[in-house]
Structures are given as structure tokens and as C-alpha cells.
Design an enzyme around this catalytic site. Structure first.
Site, PDB file in Angstrom:
ATOM      1  N   SER A 177       2.700   7.820  -2.277  1.00  0.00           N
ATOM      2  CA  SER A 177       3.660   7.135  -2.752  1.00  0.00           C
ATOM      3  C   SER A 177       4.237   8.353  -4.168  1.00  0.00           C
ATOM      4  O   SER A 177       5.095   9.787  -4.184  1.00  0.00           O
ATOM      5  CB  SER A 177       3.836   5.597  -3.823  1.00  0.00           C
ATOM      6  OG  SER A 177       4.614   5.511  -3.548  1.00  0.00           O
ATOM      7  N   HIS A 196       4.316   1.361   4.289  1.00  0.00           N
ATOM      8  CA  HIS A 196       4.372   1.554   2.600  1.00  0.00           C
ATOM      9  C   HIS A 196       2.678   1.306   1.905  1.00  0.00           C
ATOM     10  O   HIS A 196       3.054   0.289   2.281  1.00  0.00           O
ATOM     11  CB  HIS A 196       5.268   1.957   1.476  1.00  0.00           C
ATOM     12  CG  HIS A 196       5.551   2.879   0.932  1.00  0.00           C
ATOM     13  ND1 HIS A 196       5.467   3.907   1.030  1.00  0.00           N
ATOM     14  CD2 HIS A 196       5.147   2.654  -0.876  1.00  0.00           C
ATOM     15  CE1 HIS A 196       5.626   4.959  -0.105  1.00  0.00           C
ATOM     16  NE2 HIS A 196       4.899   3.811  -1.262  1.00  0.00           N
ATOM     17  N   ASP A 247       8.792   3.132   7.273  1.00  0.00           N
ATOM     18  CA  ASP A 247       8.747   3.524   5.590  1.00  0.00           C
ATOM     19  C   ASP A 247       9.555   4.040   5.119  1.00  0.00           C
ATOM     20  O   ASP A 247      10.163   4.782   6.458  1.00  0.00           O
ATOM     21  CB  ASP A 247       7.265   4.348   5.556  1.00  0.00           C
ATOM     22  CG  ASP A 247       7.457   4.416   3.546  1.00  0.00           C
ATOM     23  OD1 ASP A 247       8.680   4.074   2.657  1.00  0.00           O
ATOM     24  OD2 ASP A 247       6.583   4.779   3.094  1.00  0.00           O
TER      25      ASP A 247
END
Length: 304
Positions: free
Chosen positions: A152, A274, A244
Site C-alpha cells: 500500500s 486491499h 481495490d
């Protein structure tokens, strides 16, 4: 979970989302920074696991940057894995990804260094990248080859580090593993539109994290998709989740790397959301994705 958005069907990941929601509300970004961090720390503690047998850890400073070093009982390479945690640049710590780091180090039979970079909003861009670059430079100066790994926001930082190292003429990065990375997409098209209300992360959340980071528009280290060229970067493994808003960032970056002649492996996890790394012990899809990550990192580190 947000029933208004697209949803996976795999029961393991649905159970994961339900558990996450009980610790970290879907609208967490509307709370104070302190509250967000308290919720996130409690969530991460829920998914922590004991260290593998014989693994040693040591917290140490690299300059002013706190790090945690993981050393498995069996080490088969001089290459160091450098891990940069996710959390939107706002939450996360050496503890938040503790078990993930330990399991990566154990599988790859390699030392791993996790970086506790400064967080926003107290510290805005480029503090996070500067902290990570200081640790990377220290390892490379010591003659240690490095594999960059990040999820991320950490995937963003890892991609940016590869660009910074190339610009600085630093050698020794053996590969980069980017897990559902945020790379600077436009927030309005592709997966940012299709998955705007996906469970676990919304497009509005991505916009919030960008705003709080305050990286200037056009900064290719902060937004690697803006890099004029990606030629000459280290080989890459990129894994994205289908559900996502960040999905197409990874797709596009993988395509650019391949077009530039960079060796790249790309995976799109069809039932994942995610932050699926935390679900690796309760979701079949997440377990398969984590296995693929471990194999790629081991290949970069020379310990397949």
C-alpha cells in the site's frame, strides 16, 4: 464492509472483512488521527502471531530512523529484505506488520529490516521517503544487497526508493516487491471509478491520504506513475487486489516496466481486497497471494 460497492465471494476474505470492521470502522478517516491509530493498532494486534522458532529480532536506530531487524535461525544469503509498511502514511509502526515481516524473513532465509518512518500529518512529504532512503543507503554502503518490499503506502515508498536509487547511481537493489501499491493514479478513471466503494479502501480514502501527505503534484518519487522513464529499474513483482481502487495503479506500472524492458511479474488476486496480506491465515486466496510474494522475494534474494 460496504454493501454499496463490489464485493468478493470467497468466504475466507468475507470473514476477514467482517473481523476488520469490528476493529477499524469503514469511515475511520473521519475520526481524529489519535483515534485512527488506536483502532489500527488494535486491528493489527488481532492478527499478530508468534515468531518462528529461533528467530531473533532487534530494534536499532539508523541515524534518527527506528528500525527492527529480523534474523531467522537459518540465513542463506547476504541480501537484506527492506520492508516498508502500509497505513496511508498515517498509521502503522514496527509492530503493525511484525508477523508479516517475520514470516517473509523465515521463508526467504534472509535478514529483514523494517522501517518505522515518520508519519503524517505531523511529518509531511518527503519525510517518509527520506527516512526509508536513509536506511536503504546505510545498507548499500555496508555492501549489503537489498530487496525492496512494501504494501500500500509502503509499496509507494518502495517504488519511489527504486527511482531515487537509480537517480543517485546506487547499485545493489536486487528487486522490488510492491503489494497493492499506491502509485499516483488519477482518482477518477478505471479502478478508481469501478472500485470507488470497494470494501477495505475507498477512492475517497485514497484522496484523504494523498491530501494529508501533501506531496507536490508532479513529484515522480511520490507518484511513480509520473516517472518520465522506468528503464533501468530493478526487476519487480507487483501484486494487486481485484476489489481495490488502487488495482490499476499496479497494472499500469507493471505494463510500463515491461515495455521498458524491466523484468516484471504481475499478479491480480481475483477475490482479494486491499490489505489482504493480513488475511493470509484465514483466506485461501490470500494464502496463495502471500506464497507468490514469498517465492518472488526469495528469488530476488537468491534463496529459492
Amino acid at each position: 464492509m460496504s454493501p454499496a460497492g463490489p464485493m468478493p465471494e470467497e468466504q475466507g476474505i468475507l470473514a476477514f472483512l467482517k473481523l476488520c470492521d469490528s476493529f477499524y470502522p469503514a469511515d475511520a478517516v473521519n475520526a481524529s488521527i489519535d483515534q485512527q491509530r488506536q483502532w489500527y493498532d488494535a486491528l493489527c494486534a488481532q492478527f499478530d502471531r508468534p515468531l518462528p522458532a529461533g528467530m531473533a529480532t532487534r530494534d536499532a536506530m539508523v541515524g534518527a530512523v527506528p528500525t527492527r531487524r529480523y534474523r531467522p535461525l537459518q540465513v542463506a544469503t547476504d541480501t537484506v529484505l527492506l520492508y516498508l509498511h502500509g497505513g496511508g502514511y498515517v498509521v502503522g509502526s514496527l509492530d503493525s506488520h511484525h508477523a508479516i515481516c517475520a514470516e517473509l524473513a523465515e521463508f526467504c532465509r534472509a535478514e529483514l529490516v523494517s522501517v518505522d518512518y515518520r508519519l503524517a500529518p505531523e511529518h509531511v512529504w518527503p519525510a517518509q521517503s527520506d527516512d526509508a532512503f536513509e536506511v536503504l543507503s546505510d545498507l548499500l554502503r555496508a555492501g549489503r544487497p537489498v530487496v525492496l518490499i512494501g504494501d500500500s503506502a509502503g509499496g509507494n515508498l518502495a517504488a519511489g526508493l527504486a527511482l531515487r536509487a537509480r537517480a543517485a547511481g546506487l547499485a545493489g537493489i536486487r528487486g522490488q516487491a510492491l503489494i497493492y501499491p499506491a502509485l499516483g493514479g488519477d482518482l477518477v478513471s478505471g479502478s478508481y471509478h469501478e472500485m470507488a466503494q470497494a470494501p477495505g479502501l475507498s477512492t475517497a480514502d485514497v484522496g484523504y491520504y494523498r491530501e494529508i501527505l501533501k506531496a507536490p503534484d508532479g513529484d515522480a518519487i511520490a507518484f511513480p506513475l509520473l516517472a518520465q522513464t522506468v528503464a533501468g529499474l530493478p526487476p519487480a513483482f507487483i501484486s494487486v487486489a481485484h476489489f481495490d481502487p488502487l488495482r490499476d495503479d499496479g497494472r499500469r506500472y507493471a505494463a510500463r516496466l515491461a515495455e521498458a524492458g524491466v523484468e516484471v511479474w504481475f499478479r491480480e488476486e481475483p477475490q482479494m481486497v486491499h490489505a489482504w496480506l493480513r488475511a493470509r491465515h484465514m483466506s485461501e486466496g490470500a494464502a496463495q497471494g502471500f506464497q507468490a510474494l514469498c517465492l518472488a522475494v526469495a528469488r530476488f534474494a537468491g534463496t529459492p
